[in-house]
Design a protein around this motif. Structure first.
Motif, PDB file in Angstrom:
ATOM      1  N   GLU A  70       0.845  -1.185   0.000  1.00 49.84           N
ATOM      2  CA  GLU A  70       0.000   0.000   0.000  1.00 49.84           C
ATOM      3  C   GLU A  70       0.890   1.249   0.000  1.00 49.84           C
ATOM      4  N   HIS A  71       0.956   1.939  -1.127  1.00 54.28           N
ATOM      5  CA  HIS A  71       1.770   3.138  -1.229  1.00 54.28           C
ATOM      6  C   HIS A  71       1.290   3.973  -2.402  1.00 54.28           C
ATOM      7  N   MET A  72       1.874   5.155  -2.569  1.00 54.26           N
ATOM      8  CA  MET A  72       1.494   6.002  -3.695  1.00 54.26           C
ATOM      9  C   MET A  72       2.728   6.330  -4.531  1.00 54.26           C
ATOM     10  N   ARG A  73       2.469   6.682  -5.792  1.00 57.38           N
ATOM     11  CA  ARG A  73       3.540   6.957  -6.740  1.00 57.38           C
ATOM     12  C   ARG A  73       2.998   7.843  -7.848  1.00 57.38           C
ATOM     13  N   LEU A  74       3.893   8.380  -8.677  1.00 53.91           N
ATOM     14  CA  LEU A  74       3.507   9.163  -9.842  1.00 53.91           C
ATOM     15  C   LEU A  74       3.333   8.225 -11.026  1.00 53.91           C
ATOM     16  N   THR A  75       2.278   8.405 -11.812  1.00 53.25           N
ATOM     17  CA  THR A  75       2.067   7.554 -12.971  1.00 53.25           C
ATOM     18  C   THR A  75       3.126   7.829 -14.031  1.00 53.25           C
ATOM     19  N   SER A  76       3.356   6.839 -14.874  1.00 58.99           N
ATOM     20  CA  SER A  76       4.316   6.978 -15.961  1.00 58.99           C
ATOM     21  C   SER A  76       3.743   7.871 -17.055  1.00 58.99           C
ATOM     22  N   PRO A  77       4.611   8.535 -17.843  1.00 59.33           N
ATOM     23  CA  PRO A  77       4.121   9.365 -18.950  1.00 59.33           C
ATOM     24  C   PRO A  77       3.261   8.542 -19.895  1.00 59.33           C
ATOM     25  N   GLY A 100      -2.933  -4.674  -4.026  1.00 61.50           N
ATOM     26  CA  GLY A 100      -2.259  -4.324  -5.270  1.00 61.50           C
ATOM     27  C   GLY A 100      -3.148  -3.657  -6.287  1.00 61.50           C
ATOM     28  N   LEU A 101      -4.338  -3.181  -5.868  1.00 63.37           N
ATOM     29  CA  LEU A 101      -5.273  -2.516  -6.777  1.00 63.37           C
ATOM     30  C   LEU A 101      -4.972  -1.025  -6.793  1.00 63.37           C
ATOM     31  N   TRP A 102      -4.747  -0.450  -7.985  1.00 62.45           N
ATOM     32  CA  TRP A 102      -4.351   0.952  -8.118  1.00 62.45           C
ATOM     33  C   TRP A 102      -5.539   1.841  -8.434  1.00 62.45           C
ATOM     34  N   PHE A 103      -5.540   3.062  -7.877  1.00 64.90           N
ATOM     35  CA  PHE A 103      -6.577   4.050  -8.156  1.00 64.90           C
ATOM     36  C   PHE A 103      -6.004   5.440  -7.922  1.00 64.90           C
ATOM     37  N   PRO A 104      -6.580   6.492  -8.552  1.00 63.02           N
ATOM     38  CA  PRO A 104      -6.071   7.854  -8.334  1.00 63.02           C
ATOM     39  C   PRO A 104      -6.135   8.220  -6.849  1.00 63.02           C
ATOM     40  N   TRP A 105      -5.046   8.774  -6.330  1.00 63.97           N
ATOM     41  CA  TRP A 105      -4.972   9.145  -4.916  1.00 63.97           C
ATOM     42  C   TRP A 105      -5.840  10.362  -4.642  1.00 63.97           C
ATOM     43  N   GLN A 106      -6.719  10.246  -3.672  1.00 64.81           N
ATOM     44  CA  GLN A 106      -7.555  11.353  -3.226  1.00 64.81           C
ATOM     45  C   GLN A 106      -7.222  11.607  -1.762  1.00 64.81           C
ATOM     46  N   PRO A 107      -6.352  12.585  -1.480  1.00 63.01           N
ATOM     47  CA  PRO A 107      -5.895  12.797  -0.103  1.00 63.01           C
ATOM     48  C   PRO A 107      -7.022  13.226   0.820  1.00 63.01           C
ATOM     49  N   THR A 108      -6.968  12.731   2.026  1.00 58.19           N
ATOM     50  CA  THR A 108      -7.895  13.160   3.069  1.00 58.19           C
ATOM     51  C   THR A 108      -7.297  14.367   3.787  1.00 58.19           C
ATOM     52  N   GLN A 162     -12.871 -10.578 -15.108  1.00 54.50           N
ATOM     53  CA  GLN A 162     -14.055  -9.886 -15.599  1.00 54.50           C
ATOM     54  C   GLN A 162     -14.399  -8.680 -14.735  1.00 54.50           C
ATOM     55  N   GLN A 163     -14.100  -8.771 -13.436  1.00 56.84           N
ATOM     56  CA  GLN A 163     -14.482  -7.717 -12.510  1.00 56.84           C
ATOM     57  C   GLN A 163     -13.431  -6.631 -12.376  1.00 56.84           C
ATOM     58  N   GLN A 164     -12.157  -6.950 -12.721  1.00 56.65           N
ATOM     59  CA  GLN A 164     -11.081  -5.980 -12.521  1.00 56.65           C
ATOM     60  C   GLN A 164     -11.272  -4.785 -13.438  1.00 56.65           C
ATOM     61  N   ASN A 165     -11.308  -3.590 -12.848  1.00 55.50           N
ATOM     62  CA  ASN A 165     -11.486  -2.366 -13.610  1.00 55.50           C
ATOM     63  C   ASN A 165     -10.300  -2.144 -14.540  1.00 55.50           C
ATOM     64  N   ALA A 166     -10.577  -1.728 -15.757  1.00 59.51           N
ATOM     65  CA  ALA A 166      -9.535  -1.591 -16.780  1.00 59.51           C
ATOM     66  C   ALA A 166      -8.530  -0.485 -16.492  1.00 59.51           C
ATOM     67  N   ILE A 167      -8.782   0.382 -15.496  1.00 57.73           N
ATOM     68  CA  ILE A 167      -7.808   1.443 -15.211  1.00 57.73           C
ATOM     69  C   ILE A 167      -6.912   1.076 -14.035  1.00 57.73           C
ATOM     70  N   TYR A 168      -7.143  -0.086 -13.414  1.00 54.16           N
ATOM     71  CA  TYR A 168      -6.354  -0.495 -12.268  1.00 54.16           C
ATOM     72  C   TYR A 168      -5.390  -1.617 -12.642  1.00 54.16           C
ATOM     73  N   SER A 169      -4.247  -1.640 -11.966  1.00 51.91           N
ATOM     74  CA  SER A 169      -3.226  -2.652 -12.200  1.00 51.91           C
ATOM     75  C   SER A 169      -3.088  -3.536 -10.970  1.00 51.91           C
ATOM     76  N   ARG A 170      -2.843  -4.835 -11.196  1.00 50.50           N
ATOM     77  CA  ARG A 170      -2.616  -5.772 -10.099  1.00 50.50           C
ATOM     78  C   ARG A 170      -1.365  -6.593 -10.360  1.00 50.50           C
ATOM     79  N   PRO A 171      -0.669  -7.000  -9.295  1.00 46.31           N
ATOM     80  CA  PRO A 171       0.514  -7.837  -9.473  1.00 46.31           C
ATOM     81  C   PRO A 171       0.138  -9.315  -9.640  1.00 46.31           C
TER      82      PRO A 171
END
Length: 255
Positions: A53-60, A76-84, A240-249
């Motif tokens: 669980e961590h955050m990073r900058l997306t690749s160009p 390992g599911l990625w999503f845009p970070w929305q800071p609290t 089938q359920q994994q969202n196309a904008i998220y990456s998993r290991p």
């Protein structure tokens, strides 16, 4: 694209510009953490399940999509970070290091996968990853789709060109190649005779062994494995359920 995210309003991420500022921001603060992300580092808070669980900058991106900060969850599911508000005021930010928590080192083959989808027809839908275009005898074609990155292999496998759930046949298909020789192909045959344990985001799927399927899309010296047991169907449901904008290991082990 919204006006807020339009390219002209985006920061130009040039790491050298932030190196001096990084000295003035208190270590552990959110401003410090953002600067570290701009420098290409991975960050987490003390109560996150790092390094998973961590955050990073997306690749160009090649489609002019602006860079953004993304965060992974413990699966390992990625999503845009929305800071609290707490994230912004916290001073418990840390760099992800090898000492945060042991990284999995027992994968014989691994990569990150962003699921895509394609279909030969309305009855033949597939989900997963296809590196190229496949053709059937009738002239229909499929792919490419999905994104596979950070590929690492300790096996004879040099190229990983297909991992899909075929909804029509209710099977997982995997297509790989070695060094384009008969000896390399035989090593693939021997490898896939062993039982495959595929771990995705911390969940293990026991797919069993496979012979070469010799299906459409196969090139010389390539191997196509197919799996249709209960765990393969569970993995198919995940694809089938994994969202196309998220990456998993994905972690492969043959035993």
């Amino acid at each position: 694209m919204s006006a807020v995210n339009s390219p002209e309003k985006q920061c130009q991420i040039i790491p050298a510009q932030y190196k001096i500022d990084a000295v003035t921001a208190p270590v552990g603060s959110c401003p410090w953490a953002i600067i570290q992300v701009y420098l290409g580092n991975k960050l987490h808070r003390s109560d996150w399940d790092a390094p998973g669980e961590h955050m990073r900058l997306t690749s160009p991106s090649t489609d002019n999509t602006p860079a953004y900060i993304e965060k992974s969850d413990k699966h390992g599911l990625w999503f845009p970070w929305q800071p609290t508000p707490e994230d912004l005021m916290a001073c418990d930010w840390h760099l992800v290091t090898s000492n945060s928590k042991p990284q999995p080192t027992d994968c014989m083959l691994s990569f990150n996968l962003t699921v895509g989808t394609g279909a030969f027809s309305s009855k033949d839908q597939t989900w997963g990853y296809l590196a190229d275009t496949e053709f059937e005898p009738a002239g229909e074609h499929l792919g490419p789709f999905g994104i596979l990155d950070d590929f690492q292999s300790k096996t004879v496998i040099k190229t990983f060109s297909l991992l899909v759930w075929d909804g029509l046949n209710q099977k997982i298909f995997i297509r790989v190649s070695s060094d384009n020789t008969q000896d390399g192909y035989q090593k693939l045959v021997d490898l896939f005779k062993q039982d495959l344990l595929l771990t995705v985001g911390g969940t293990a799927y026991s797919l069993g062994s496979s012979i070469d399927s010799h299906l459409y899309g196969k090139h010389e010296y390539e191997f196509i494995g197919e799996y249709g047991n209960d765990d393969a169907k569970k993995l198919g449901s995940l694809l089938q359920q994994q969202n196309a904008i998220y990456s998993r290991p994905y972690c492969f082990n043959w035993k």
